[in-house]
Design an enzyme around this catalytic site. Structure first.
Site, PDB file in Angstrom:
ATOM      1  N   LEU A  40       0.817  -1.216   0.000  1.00  0.00           N
ATOM      2  CA  LEU A  40       0.000   0.000   0.000  1.00  0.00           C
ATOM      3  C   LEU A  40       0.851   1.267   0.000  1.00  0.00           C
ATOM      4  CD1 LEU A  40      -2.650  -1.193   2.626  1.00  0.00           C
ATOM      5  CD2 LEU A  40      -2.687  -1.438   0.127  1.00  0.00           C
ATOM      6  N   HIS A  41       0.344   2.265  -0.699  1.00  0.00           N
ATOM      7  CA  HIS A  41       0.973   3.591  -0.716  1.00  0.00           C
ATOM      8  C   HIS A  41      -0.110   4.628  -0.447  1.00  0.00           C
ATOM      9  CE1 HIS A  41      -0.846   3.745  -4.669  1.00  0.00           C
ATOM     10  NE2 HIS A  41      -0.145   2.689  -5.050  1.00  0.00           N
ATOM     11  N   GLY A  43      -1.748   6.451  -2.305  1.00  0.00           N
ATOM     12  CA  GLY A  43      -2.913   6.356  -3.201  1.00  0.00           C
ATOM     13  C   GLY A  43      -3.968   5.441  -2.591  1.00  0.00           C
ATOM     14  N   HIS A  44      -3.538   4.294  -2.065  1.00  0.00           N
ATOM     15  CA  HIS A  44      -4.493   3.375  -1.426  1.00  0.00           C
ATOM     16  C   HIS A  44      -5.113   4.034  -0.190  1.00  0.00           C
ATOM     17  CE1 HIS A  44      -1.746   0.322  -3.413  1.00  0.00           C
ATOM     18  NE2 HIS A  44      -2.930  -0.054  -3.851  1.00  0.00           N
ATOM     19  N   GLN A  71      -5.868 -12.207 -12.803  1.00  0.00           N
ATOM     20  CA  GLN A  71      -5.760 -11.031 -13.664  1.00  0.00           C
ATOM     21  C   GLN A  71      -4.367 -10.874 -14.275  1.00  0.00           C
ATOM     22  OE1 GLN A  71      -7.004  -8.421 -10.334  1.00  0.00           O
ATOM     23  NE2 GLN A  71      -5.329  -7.069 -10.868  1.00  0.00           N
ATOM     24  N   GLY A 178      -9.623   3.349  -7.449  1.00  0.00           N
ATOM     25  CA  GLY A 178      -8.835   4.498  -7.879  1.00  0.00           C
ATOM     26  C   GLY A 178      -9.039   4.767  -9.365  1.00  0.00           C
ATOM     27  N   LYS A 179      -9.103   6.044  -9.720  1.00  0.00           N
ATOM     28  CA  LYS A 179      -9.288   6.397 -11.130  1.00  0.00           C
ATOM     29  C   LYS A 179      -7.977   6.303 -11.925  1.00  0.00           C
ATOM     30  CE  LYS A 179     -12.169   9.981 -11.817  1.00  0.00           C
ATOM     31  NZ  LYS A 179     -12.982  11.182 -11.496  1.00  0.00           N
ATOM     32  N   ASP A 181      -6.582   3.520 -12.418  1.00  0.00           N
ATOM     33  CA  ASP A 181      -7.004   2.361 -13.225  1.00  0.00           C
ATOM     34  C   ASP A 181      -8.376   2.700 -13.806  1.00  0.00           C
ATOM     35  OD1 ASP A 181      -4.867   0.236 -12.530  1.00  0.00           O
ATOM     36  OD2 ASP A 181      -5.452   1.089 -10.614  1.00  0.00           O
ATOM     37  N   GLN A 184     -10.492  -0.034 -15.383  1.00  0.00           N
ATOM     38  CA  GLN A 184     -10.945  -0.960 -14.328  1.00  0.00           C
ATOM     39  C   GLN A 184     -12.146  -0.369 -13.595  1.00  0.00           C
ATOM     40  OE1 GLN A 184      -8.376  -3.277 -11.468  1.00  0.00           O
ATOM     41  NE2 GLN A 184      -8.765  -1.510 -10.163  1.00  0.00           N
TER      42      GLN A 184
HETATM   43  O1  PAF Z   1      -6.601  -2.423  -8.583  1.00  0.00           O
HETATM   44  C1  PAF Z   1      -6.255  -3.463  -7.985  1.00  0.00           C
HETATM   45  O2  PAF Z   1      -5.417  -3.449  -7.067  1.00  0.00           O
HETATM   46  C2  PAF Z   1      -6.849  -4.801  -8.406  1.00  0.00           C
HETATM   47  O3  PAF Z   1      -7.039  -4.855  -9.782  1.00  0.00           O
HETATM   48  C3  PAF Z   1      -8.135  -5.154  -7.646  1.00  0.00           C
HETATM   49  C4  PAF Z   1      -9.248  -4.147  -7.918  1.00  0.00           C
HETATM   50  C5  PAF Z   1      -7.851  -5.217  -6.153  1.00  0.00           C
HETATM   51  C6  PAF Z   1      -8.658  -6.521  -8.090  1.00  0.00           C
HETATM   52  O4  PAF Z   1      -7.732  -7.528  -7.876  1.00  0.00           O
END
Ligand code: PAF
Length: 313
Positions: A40-41, A43-44, A71, A178-179, A181, A184
């Site tokens: 984690l950083h 951003g998280h 993934q 987070g935007k 990604d 996603q």
């Molecule tokens: O963004 C991420 O860290 C991953 O893609 C997520 C959303 C946790 C799914 O594994």
């Protein structure tokens, strides 16, 4: 967000996680989920703040930490994905805002029947249960294509499937993504809409280092020199937005300029695209809300970034 440290409860078991969430909801709390892959950083941690802000009342924030194998394609960086569980727990405790950390050991089990078309045939046979591993997938069929989906064809089905599992286990009222990604985030919004999950999805703004580099767990793999060169991504995006807001709405010119800047800096461009913000459909002119999305390699590290543009009407 409260500043006092507060040890989050660590939950590994799916049934225990579900029971925990149901107890919190029975106490009148909003359950907010922040899905992560750890390391984690800031951003998280900003996603945690966004969860607290979105709840606007008593909230129980759950951060999930799970490096999701489904993934990653066999050629990608699953084996070297960074991790620091003790450090993650310390950071989450320091926010004082996280009630539980969910770290399931087994959300996805690779099956015994390799699907050569999607894996390159390199699936290892971690057989469990009936020996067939995981067979059920969620695909957000249009949005998963293009942008990152072009070079990472299994990425979004892996993300959508594991996030749906997290939603079914944690049963959150709110979930924050987070935007950075961007695709996603849009894929998850669409999945929630199409499958009627009763969950509010929050898209949280990109957090950048002081020099503009978008925060990412993968930044740790950049050498000093590569990191310096990678600043060309955020710089070229900011310049592109300035050009667009000053009247250059010509998409191809803007893309060419970004590609040139990245290549001159030594980057290898995966894609530079300008797309509509919600549908992710490519646009030729920036005459409506758009987002410029970039993926580029610096050394062995693939970085993504984007910038939203709301052109003056
Ligand atoms: O963004 C991420 O860290 C991953 O893609 C997520 C959303 C946790 C799914 O594994």
């Amino acid at each position: 967000m409260p500043a006092a440290a507060h040890e989050p409860e660590v939950i590994r078991d799916k049934a225990a996680m579900r029971a925990w969430s149901r107890r919190r909801r029975a106490e009148g709390k909003v359950v907010a989920l922040v899905p992560t892959m750890g390391f984690l950083h800031d951003g998280h941690l900003s996603l945690v703040s966004a969860a607290v802000a979105a709840a606007a009342g008593p909230v129980a924030v759950v951060v999930s930490i799970y490096v999701n194998p489904s993934q990653f394609a066999p050629t990608e960086d699953l084996a070297t994905y960074p991790s620091d569980f003790a450090g993650d727990l310390r950071k989450l405790a320091a926010t004082g805002a996280v009630a539980a950390v969910f770290c399931p050991p087994d959300l996805y089990v690779r099956g015994g029947r390799p699907d050569a078309s999607e894996s390159g045939g390199a699936i290892s046979c971690l057989e469990q249960g009936d020996g067939y591993g995981h067979e059920t997938w969620i695909r957000v069929e249009r949005l998963e294509k293009g942008l990152c989906g072009s070079s990472r064809p299994v990425f979004f089905r892996g993300v959508a499937t594991v996030v749906a599992k997290l939603f079914n286990i944690v049963e959150p009222d709110i979930a924050v993504f987070g935007k950075k990604d961007y695709q996603q985030w849009r894929v998850i919004c669409r999945m929630v809409h199409d499958l009627d999950f009763a969950i509010e999805i929050i898209g949280s703004e990109i957090v950048r280092e002081a020099d503009g580099l978008a925060m990412s767990s993968r930044n740790v793999h950049l050498s000093c020199e590569e990191r310096e060169k990678a600043l060309s991504i955020s710089r070229s995006l900011v310049n592109a937005r300035t050009a667009a807001l000053n009247g250059n709405s010509h998409g191809q010119q803007i893309k060419d300029q970004i590609v040139q800047t990245l290549e001159e800096a030594g980057g290898q461009v995966d894609y530079v695209e300008i797309v509509e913000q919600e549908s992710l459909t490519p646009v030729e002119r920036i005459d409506r809300p758009a987002v410029i999305c970039v993926a580029a390699w610096f050394g062995k590290v693939r970085l993504i970034d984007n910038i939203e543009i709301q052109p003056p009407s």
